[in-house]
Every structure is written in structure tokens, then in C-alpha cells.
Design a protein around this motif. Structure first.
Motif, PDB file in Angstrom:
ATOM      1  N   MET A 109      -0.683 -17.642   2.771  1.00  0.00           N
ATOM      2  CA  MET A 109      -0.314 -16.517   2.208  1.00  0.00           C
ATOM      3  C   MET A 109      -0.449 -15.294   3.116  1.00  0.00           C
ATOM      4  O   MET A 109      -1.190 -15.374   4.230  1.00  0.00           O
ATOM      5  N   ALA A 110       0.417 -14.498   3.150  1.00  0.00           N
ATOM      6  CA  ALA A 110       0.568 -13.332   3.861  1.00  0.00           C
ATOM      7  C   ALA A 110      -0.300 -12.541   3.904  1.00  0.00           C
ATOM      8  O   ALA A 110      -1.123 -12.081   2.689  1.00  0.00           O
ATOM      9  N   GLU A 111      -0.711 -11.849   4.907  1.00  0.00           N
ATOM     10  CA  GLU A 111      -1.788 -10.670   4.905  1.00  0.00           C
ATOM     11  C   GLU A 111      -1.744  -9.706   3.911  1.00  0.00           C
ATOM     12  O   GLU A 111      -0.391  -9.326   4.014  1.00  0.00           O
ATOM     13  N   PRO A 112      -2.360  -9.131   3.305  1.00  0.00           N
ATOM     14  CA  PRO A 112      -2.244  -7.737   2.486  1.00  0.00           C
ATOM     15  C   PRO A 112      -1.798  -6.504   3.555  1.00  0.00           C
ATOM     16  O   PRO A 112      -2.446  -6.506   4.407  1.00  0.00           O
ATOM     17  N   ARG A 113      -0.805  -5.779   2.771  1.00  0.00           N
ATOM     18  CA  ARG A 113      -0.363  -4.703   3.408  1.00  0.00           C
ATOM     19  C   ARG A 113      -0.417  -3.466   2.646  1.00  0.00           C
ATOM     20  O   ARG A 113      -0.246  -3.475   1.471  1.00  0.00           O
ATOM     21  N   CYS A 114      -0.541  -2.269   3.181  1.00  0.00           N
ATOM     22  CA  CYS A 114      -0.464  -0.952   2.321  1.00  0.00           C
ATOM     23  C   CYS A 114       0.912  -0.706   1.995  1.00  0.00           C
ATOM     24  O   CYS A 114       1.864  -0.853   2.785  1.00  0.00           O
ATOM     25  N   PRO A 115       1.249  -0.553   0.701  1.00  0.00           N
ATOM     26  CA  PRO A 115       2.255  -0.573   0.138  1.00  0.00           C
ATOM     27  C   PRO A 115       3.434   0.849   0.865  1.00  0.00           C
ATOM     28  O   PRO A 115       4.361   0.955   0.530  1.00  0.00           O
ATOM     29  N   ARG A 116       2.643   1.720   1.166  1.00  0.00           N
ATOM     30  CA  ARG A 116       3.090   2.973   1.670  1.00  0.00           C
ATOM     31  C   ARG A 116       3.637   2.781   3.039  1.00  0.00           C
ATOM     32  O   ARG A 116       4.574   3.055   3.477  1.00  0.00           O
ATOM     33  N   CYS A 117       2.544   2.597   4.084  1.00  0.00           N
ATOM     34  CA  CYS A 117       2.819   2.549   5.385  1.00  0.00           C
ATOM     35  C   CYS A 117       3.002   1.035   6.237  1.00  0.00           C
ATOM     36  O   CYS A 117       3.595   1.049   7.135  1.00  0.00           O
ATOM     37  N   GLY A 118       2.521   0.103   5.385  1.00  0.00           N
ATOM     38  CA  GLY A 118       2.723  -1.181   5.789  1.00  0.00           C
ATOM     39  C   GLY A 118       1.752  -1.524   6.805  1.00  0.00           C
ATOM     40  O   GLY A 118       1.550  -2.758   7.222  1.00  0.00           O
ATOM     41  N   ASP A 119       0.721  -0.888   7.000  1.00  0.00           N
ATOM     42  CA  ASP A 119      -0.597  -1.489   7.843  1.00  0.00           C
ATOM     43  C   ASP A 119      -1.242  -2.602   7.072  1.00  0.00           C
ATOM     44  O   ASP A 119      -1.541  -2.639   5.936  1.00  0.00           O
ATOM     45  N   SER A 120      -1.876  -3.272   8.093  1.00  0.00           N
ATOM     46  CA  SER A 120      -2.461  -4.590   7.519  1.00  0.00           C
ATOM     47  C   SER A 120      -3.852  -4.033   6.911  1.00  0.00           C
ATOM     48  O   SER A 120      -4.470  -3.193   7.460  1.00  0.00           O
ATOM     49  N   LEU A 121      -3.924  -4.608   5.735  1.00  0.00           N
ATOM     50  CA  LEU A 121      -5.387  -4.260   5.057  1.00  0.00           C
ATOM     51  C   LEU A 121      -6.317  -5.405   5.524  1.00  0.00           C
ATOM     52  O   LEU A 121      -7.767  -5.091   4.759  1.00  0.00           O
ATOM     53  N   ALA A 122      -6.239  -6.276   6.207  1.00  0.00           N
ATOM     54  CA  ALA A 122      -7.365  -7.309   6.600  1.00  0.00           C
ATOM     55  C   ALA A 122      -8.456  -6.830   6.919  1.00  0.00           C
ATOM     56  O   ALA A 122      -9.508  -7.407   7.226  1.00  0.00           O
ATOM     57  N   ASP A 123      -8.516  -5.583   7.915  1.00  0.00           N
ATOM     58  CA  ASP A 123      -9.570  -4.936   8.628  1.00  0.00           C
ATOM     59  C   ASP A 123     -10.287  -4.204   7.707  1.00  0.00           C
ATOM     60  O   ASP A 123     -11.454  -3.662   8.144  1.00  0.00           O
ATOM     61  N   TYR A 124      -9.928  -3.956   6.374  1.00  0.00           N
ATOM     62  CA  TYR A 124     -10.703  -3.030   5.646  1.00  0.00           C
ATOM     63  C   TYR A 124     -11.470  -3.816   4.640  1.00  0.00           C
ATOM     64  O   TYR A 124     -11.315  -5.020   4.282  1.00  0.00           O
ATOM     65  N   THR A 125     -12.748  -3.270   4.390  1.00  0.00           N
ATOM     66  CA  THR A 125     -13.578  -3.928   3.269  1.00  0.00           C
ATOM     67  C   THR A 125     -13.067  -3.317   1.909  1.00  0.00           C
ATOM     68  O   THR A 125     -12.412  -2.407   1.987  1.00  0.00           O
ATOM     69  N   GLU A 126     -13.400  -3.862   0.808  1.00  0.00           N
ATOM     70  CA  GLU A 126     -13.150  -3.571  -0.513  1.00  0.00           C
ATOM     71  C   GLU A 126     -13.507  -2.100  -0.746  1.00  0.00           C
ATOM     72  O   GLU A 126     -12.873  -1.246  -1.231  1.00  0.00           O
ATOM     73  N   ASP A 127     -14.811  -1.646  -0.220  1.00  0.00           N
ATOM     74  CA  ASP A 127     -15.277  -0.313  -0.289  1.00  0.00           C
ATOM     75  C   ASP A 127     -14.134   0.588   0.399  1.00  0.00           C
ATOM     76  O   ASP A 127     -14.298   1.773  -0.149  1.00  0.00           O
ATOM     77  N   ASP A 128     -13.406   0.314   1.515  1.00  0.00           N
ATOM     78  CA  ASP A 128     -12.707   1.149   2.193  1.00  0.00           C
ATOM     79  C   ASP A 128     -11.191   1.516   1.765  1.00  0.00           C
ATOM     80  O   ASP A 128     -10.524   2.282   1.799  1.00  0.00           O
ATOM     81  N   LEU A 129     -10.877   0.454   0.617  1.00  0.00           N
ATOM     82  CA  LEU A 129      -9.503   0.440   0.202  1.00  0.00           C
ATOM     83  C   LEU A 129      -9.379   1.531  -0.590  1.00  0.00           C
ATOM     84  O   LEU A 129     -10.432   2.068  -1.336  1.00  0.00           O
ATOM     85  N   VAL A 130      -8.085   2.317  -1.012  1.00  0.00           N
ATOM     86  CA  VAL A 130      -8.202   3.304  -2.104  1.00  0.00           C
ATOM     87  C   VAL A 130      -6.886   3.046  -3.005  1.00  0.00           C
ATOM     88  O   VAL A 130      -6.066   2.386  -2.585  1.00  0.00           O
ATOM     89  N   TYR A 131      -6.998   3.290  -4.158  1.00  0.00           N
ATOM     90  CA  TYR A 131      -6.067   3.115  -5.238  1.00  0.00           C
ATOM     91  C   TYR A 131      -5.686   4.404  -5.898  1.00  0.00           C
ATOM     92  O   TYR A 131      -6.169   5.171  -6.174  1.00  0.00           O
ATOM     93  N   LEU A 132      -4.154   4.154  -6.329  1.00  0.00           N
ATOM     94  CA  LEU A 132      -3.653   5.073  -7.173  1.00  0.00           C
ATOM     95  C   LEU A 132      -4.061   4.760  -8.537  1.00  0.00           C
ATOM     96  O   LEU A 132      -3.810   3.583  -9.089  1.00  0.00           O
ATOM     97  N   THR A 133      -4.221   5.856  -9.308  1.00  0.00           N
ATOM     98  CA  THR A 133      -4.295   5.532 -10.609  1.00  0.00           C
ATOM     99  C   THR A 133      -3.156   5.100 -11.200  1.00  0.00           C
ATOM    100  O   THR A 133      -2.134   5.360 -11.026  1.00  0.00           O
ATOM    101  N   GLY A 134      -3.497   3.918 -12.030  1.00  0.00           N
ATOM    102  CA  GLY A 134      -2.176   3.278 -12.692  1.00  0.00           C
ATOM    103  C   GLY A 134      -1.653   2.268 -11.687  1.00  0.00           C
ATOM    104  O   GLY A 134      -0.493   1.688 -12.045  1.00  0.00           O
ATOM    105  N   ASP A 135      -2.072   2.181 -10.570  1.00  0.00           N
ATOM    106  CA  ASP A 135      -1.566   1.090  -9.416  1.00  0.00           C
ATOM    107  C   ASP A 135      -2.451   0.181  -9.042  1.00  0.00           C
ATOM    108  O   ASP A 135      -3.581   0.608  -8.481  1.00  0.00           O
ATOM    109  N   ASP A 136      -2.440  -1.304  -9.285  1.00  0.00           N
ATOM    110  CA  ASP A 136      -3.262  -2.241  -9.033  1.00  0.00           C
ATOM    111  C   ASP A 136      -3.174  -2.242  -7.382  1.00  0.00           C
ATOM    112  O   ASP A 136      -4.356  -2.973  -6.890  1.00  0.00           O
TER     113      ASP A 136
END
Length: 97
Positions: A1-28
Motif C-alpha cells: 500500500m502506498a504511503e499517505p500523502r498530503c493532497p495539497r503539497c504531496g508531502d509524506s504523512l508517515a512521520d505525522y501522528t494522528e494528532d498532528d494531521l489537519v483536516y478541512l471541514t467536509g474533507d476526510d
């Protein structure tokens, strides 16, 4: 499975904890930062495309120079349609050969 990436900049999200991630309202999808969320939101707020960018599309605002070129060409076509001689050929090459 491919590592998750930020939909905007494409950076890898593998180094982020769930608490570090940011969500846009209405976007999963998770984003890497608030800056990416804000940039995505701002891009969505801009007017959608209104069709082709040309003088025939009344929904497009042309620059003053583009509008002048369209107006001059329409006047040229109107003179030709009326049967009168064109005052000048609308293109810079001086006319048809």
C-alpha cells in the motif's frame, strides 16, 4: 500500500501522528499543515472557470489590450460585411498576399 500523502503539497504523512494531521471541514483526507488546508480552501473559493477565454465569451473579462484587439477585429469584420473597404488589415503582417 502506498504511503499517505498530503493532497495539497504531496508531502509524506508517515512521520505525522494522528494528532498532528489537519483536516478541512467536509474533507476526510488528512493534510500535513494548516497552510495546506488554507491554500486548498482559498483555491476552492475562487470563481470556477466560465468557459474559453476569448472575445466571444461574455462571461470572461478581457484585459484592456485584449478587449481593444477584439473590438478592432469586430469593426473590421463589420466593415467587410457592409461591403465597404476595410480601413486597415487587422493583423500586423500588412495583409494577405
Amino acid at each position: 500500500m502506498a504511503e499517505p500523502r498530503c493532497p495539497r503539497c504531496g508531502d509524506s504523512l508517515a512521520d505525522y501522528t494522528e494528532d498532528d494531521l489537519v483536516y478541512l471541514t467536509g474533507d476526510d483526507r488528512p493534510y500535513c499543515s494548516g497552510e495546506c488546508v488554507v491554500a486548498t480552501w482559498r483555491a476552492a473559493q475562487k470563481e470556477p472557470a466560465v468557459g474559453p477565454r476569448c472575445g466571444n465569451n461574455p462571461n470572461v473579462r478581457l484585459s484592456p489590450g485584449d478587449q481593444q484587439a477584439v473590438d478592432e477585429f469586430r469593426a473590421y469584420l463589420a466593415r467587410r460585411r457592409a461591403g465597404g473597404p476595410p480601413e486597415r488589415y487587422p493583423f500586423s503582417d500588412g495583409g494577405p498576399s
